[in-house]
Write a protein that holds these residues in place. Structure first.
Motif, PDB file in Angstrom:
ATOM      1  N   PRO A 104     -48.502 -44.274 -28.811  1.00  0.00           N
ATOM      2  CA  PRO A 104     -47.737 -45.498 -28.532  1.00  0.00           C
ATOM      3  C   PRO A 104     -46.248 -45.319 -28.790  1.00  0.00           C
ATOM      4  O   PRO A 104     -45.838 -44.592 -29.688  1.00  0.00           O
ATOM      5  CB  PRO A 104     -48.358 -46.528 -29.504  1.00  0.00           C
ATOM      6  N   LYS A 105     -45.432 -46.023 -27.982  1.00  0.00           N
ATOM      7  CA  LYS A 105     -43.974 -45.870 -28.064  1.00  0.00           C
ATOM      8  C   LYS A 105     -43.309 -47.226 -28.236  1.00  0.00           C
ATOM      9  O   LYS A 105     -43.870 -48.271 -27.983  1.00  0.00           O
ATOM     10  CB  LYS A 105     -43.434 -45.217 -26.783  1.00  0.00           C
ATOM     11  N   ARG A 106     -42.029 -47.184 -28.688  1.00  0.00           N
ATOM     12  CA  ARG A 106     -41.157 -48.348 -28.660  1.00  0.00           C
ATOM     13  C   ARG A 106     -39.725 -47.877 -28.430  1.00  0.00           C
ATOM     14  O   ARG A 106     -39.525 -46.731 -28.028  1.00  0.00           O
ATOM     15  CB  ARG A 106     -41.301 -49.183 -29.937  1.00  0.00           C
ATOM     16  N   HIS A 107     -38.726 -48.725 -28.692  1.00  0.00           N
ATOM     17  CA  HIS A 107     -37.401 -48.463 -28.139  1.00  0.00           C
ATOM     18  C   HIS A 107     -36.697 -47.228 -28.702  1.00  0.00           C
ATOM     19  O   HIS A 107     -35.796 -46.708 -28.063  1.00  0.00           O
ATOM     20  CB  HIS A 107     -36.501 -49.689 -28.289  1.00  0.00           C
ATOM     21  N   ARG A 115     -27.960 -55.357 -25.988  1.00  0.00           N
ATOM     22  CA  ARG A 115     -28.427 -53.985 -26.180  1.00  0.00           C
ATOM     23  C   ARG A 115     -27.665 -53.007 -25.301  1.00  0.00           C
ATOM     24  O   ARG A 115     -27.460 -53.224 -24.118  1.00  0.00           O
ATOM     25  CB  ARG A 115     -29.921 -53.886 -25.870  1.00  0.00           C
ATOM     26  N   ARG A 116     -27.250 -51.917 -25.951  1.00  0.00           N
ATOM     27  CA  ARG A 116     -26.654 -50.802 -25.217  1.00  0.00           C
ATOM     28  C   ARG A 116     -26.951 -49.532 -25.999  1.00  0.00           C
ATOM     29  O   ARG A 116     -26.732 -49.465 -27.199  1.00  0.00           O
ATOM     30  CB  ARG A 116     -25.140 -50.983 -25.049  1.00  0.00           C
ATOM     31  N   HIS A 170     -29.217 -45.581 -31.353  1.00  0.00           N
ATOM     32  CA  HIS A 170     -29.579 -46.981 -31.584  1.00  0.00           C
ATOM     33  C   HIS A 170     -29.173 -47.795 -30.358  1.00  0.00           C
ATOM     34  O   HIS A 170     -28.475 -47.308 -29.459  1.00  0.00           O
ATOM     35  CB  HIS A 170     -28.897 -47.528 -32.845  1.00  0.00           C
ATOM     36  N   TYR A 171     -29.615 -49.037 -30.335  1.00  0.00           N
ATOM     37  CA  TYR A 171     -29.327 -49.923 -29.211  1.00  0.00           C
ATOM     38  C   TYR A 171     -28.496 -51.140 -29.626  1.00  0.00           C
ATOM     39  O   TYR A 171     -28.325 -52.062 -28.842  1.00  0.00           O
ATOM     40  CB  TYR A 171     -30.638 -50.407 -28.583  1.00  0.00           C
ATOM     41  N   SER A 172     -28.014 -51.158 -30.842  1.00  0.00           N
ATOM     42  CA  SER A 172     -27.276 -52.320 -31.327  1.00  0.00           C
ATOM     43  C   SER A 172     -25.806 -52.249 -30.921  1.00  0.00           C
ATOM     44  O   SER A 172     -25.233 -51.168 -30.801  1.00  0.00           O
ATOM     45  CB  SER A 172     -27.386 -52.401 -32.849  1.00  0.00           C
TER      46      SER A 172
END
Length: 436
Positions: free
Chosen positions: A187-190, A361-362, A391-393
């Protein structure tokens, strides 16, 4: 004497990690001692390696580490029967500008150690073209040797036959072909795979992967392709100074991104590490002389962190007299506020003025070279630190004095300078090594 192999691929997402875990567990089930490493800055995969082998895994990184540091880290495999280095991205993928001993590419590690490469190839949507890709990778760089190929996610026996014939035609060994098998998808996430410690069934999943691979791959042929290897004496080890003698380390599902080699180096230098859980509303050990908040997933737990008054007040009290440092997610929690994916703003600890948003998000991704404008725990002002940011913050405010001048791998100055205020410091990059 151990035998060494590199597990790589033409690209990300083709099954390198699953195949690495399956091979490791299958050989362990046969009674072999297996040691794994991760090439590149991925801090999640080593925990999966440890779950598969029962031995701690660490990162080796040609952009951030010199040859002595890499040799020092890899030497732990000297008493293993087989040593596997799992690559990142594609075999030759790295940054444009060379770092300490390479560009961060998996091929750097293969050439430096003299280990052959097993390619994991997903031939979905193609057939004979897979052989052209494999042959191109084999011939691209002298000094990097291709042992053979494991095909993953083949569609049918006919599909497998077409690809095998093409690979045989260009003199590339096929060690096996894996049909699609949904039961062993990780399983994956961001930020990548859901971490091993969060998966209660990870042992069963790895066992199933090992059974499946043993059924479809010639394990003896793969093992026979490995290079005999004994570690070369390293003139020097890691250039790592512990941030303190007694370190209070945040450790739970929100704070878990720590490079294993860093913790080992701290302990090896005589530091003592005590862990505490902000998610369980625990404060840092009052007897510690420094507190370290690593990265992780605070954006997924921002409401709970904001509500945990004992953690927040305990951290503030600690920071009145002693250093506190945060990396990435830890840096965000040291800030004033964090806005989650739903746009809800949560108060953080307020030790720094940083305010971030996960709603805007970027992706921020890449190696970082920082020259410290002020000291941080374990490192003097002017030190050159190598790390990695992912990161995406988005930064909404970063009002404090910058901690460092930070460059990306091309030398361009970036806005994520880190911050300093009082005894608190923070960076968006995860520290890998200090330049000598």
């Amino acid at each position: 004497m151990a035998a060494g192999l590199v597990i790589s691929a033409p690209a990300s997402g083709v099954g390198k990690t699953t195949v690495t875990l399956a091979l490791a567990r299958a050989w362990r089930n046969r009674g072999l001692n297996v040691q794994c490493f991760k090439s590149g800055p991925d801090y999640i995969d080593p925990a999966f390696h440890a779950a598969a082998t029962g031995r701690a895994s660490v990162n080796v990184d040609s952009w951030a580490m010199d040859r002595g540091a890499i040799s020092h880290l890899v030497s732990r495999g000297a008493n293993a029967d087989i040593v596997l280095a799992e690559g990142s991205m594609g075999l030759f993928d790295g940054v444009a500008a060379r770092g300490v001993s390479g560009t961060g590419a998996t091929a750097d590690i293969a050439e430096l150690l003299g280990w052959p490469v097993v390619l994991v190839i997903d031939p979905s949507g193609q057939a004979q073209t897979a052989a052209a890709i494999a042959a191109g990778l084999r011939d691209y760089r002298p000094g990097v040797r291709l042992a053979g190929v494991v095909l993953n996610r083949v569609a049918s026996p006919r599909h497998e036959d077409l690809v095998r014939r093409a690979l045989n035609g260009v003199g590339i060994a096929v060690f096996g072909a894996l049909p699609r098998h949904a039961e062993i998808n990780l399983p994956k996430r961001h930020l990548g795979l859901v971490q091993a410690e969060e998966q209660g069934e990870i042992g069963k999943l790895i066992d199933e992967a090992a059974r499946f691979v043993a059924e479809h791959v010639d394990l003896d042929a793969v093992l026979g392709s490995a290079a005999s290897w004994s570690p070369q004496p390293a003139a020097n080890g890691l250039n790592v100074t512990p941030p303190g003698q007694r370190i209070a380390l945040a450790r739970d599902e929100a704070f878990s991104f720590v490079y294993p080699h860093m913790l080992e180096a701290w302990r090896g230098a005589g530091a003592e590490i005590s862990t505490f859980s902000p998610l369980s509303d625990e404060a840092p050990d009052a007897s510690a002389d420094v507190c370290w908040l690593p990265g992780g997933y605070p954006e997924l737990h921002a409401g709970k962190i904001a509500a945990n008054a004992r953690f927040r007040s305990g951290l503030r009290a600690f920071a009145e007299t002693r250093p506190v440092h945060g990396e990435c997610g830890g840096y965000m929690v040291l800030g004033t506020a964090l806005t989650d994916a739903d746009g809800v703003r949560h108060e953080m600890t307020g030790l720094l003025g940083l305010e971030t948003s996960f709603a805007k998000r970027r992706m921020h991704l890449g190696y970082r070279l920082a020259e410290l404008a002020a000291p941080m725990p374990g490192h003097r002002s002017g030190a050159r630190l190598r790390g990695h940011e992912f990161h995406y913050s988005t930064i909404l405010a970063q009002p404090d004095m910058p901690l460092a001048v930070v460059h990306d791998a091309t030398g361009a100055v970036i806005a994520e300078t880190g911050s300093q205020r009082g005894h608190a410091t923070g960076t968006f990059f995860h520290l890998i090594a200090e330049d000598r």
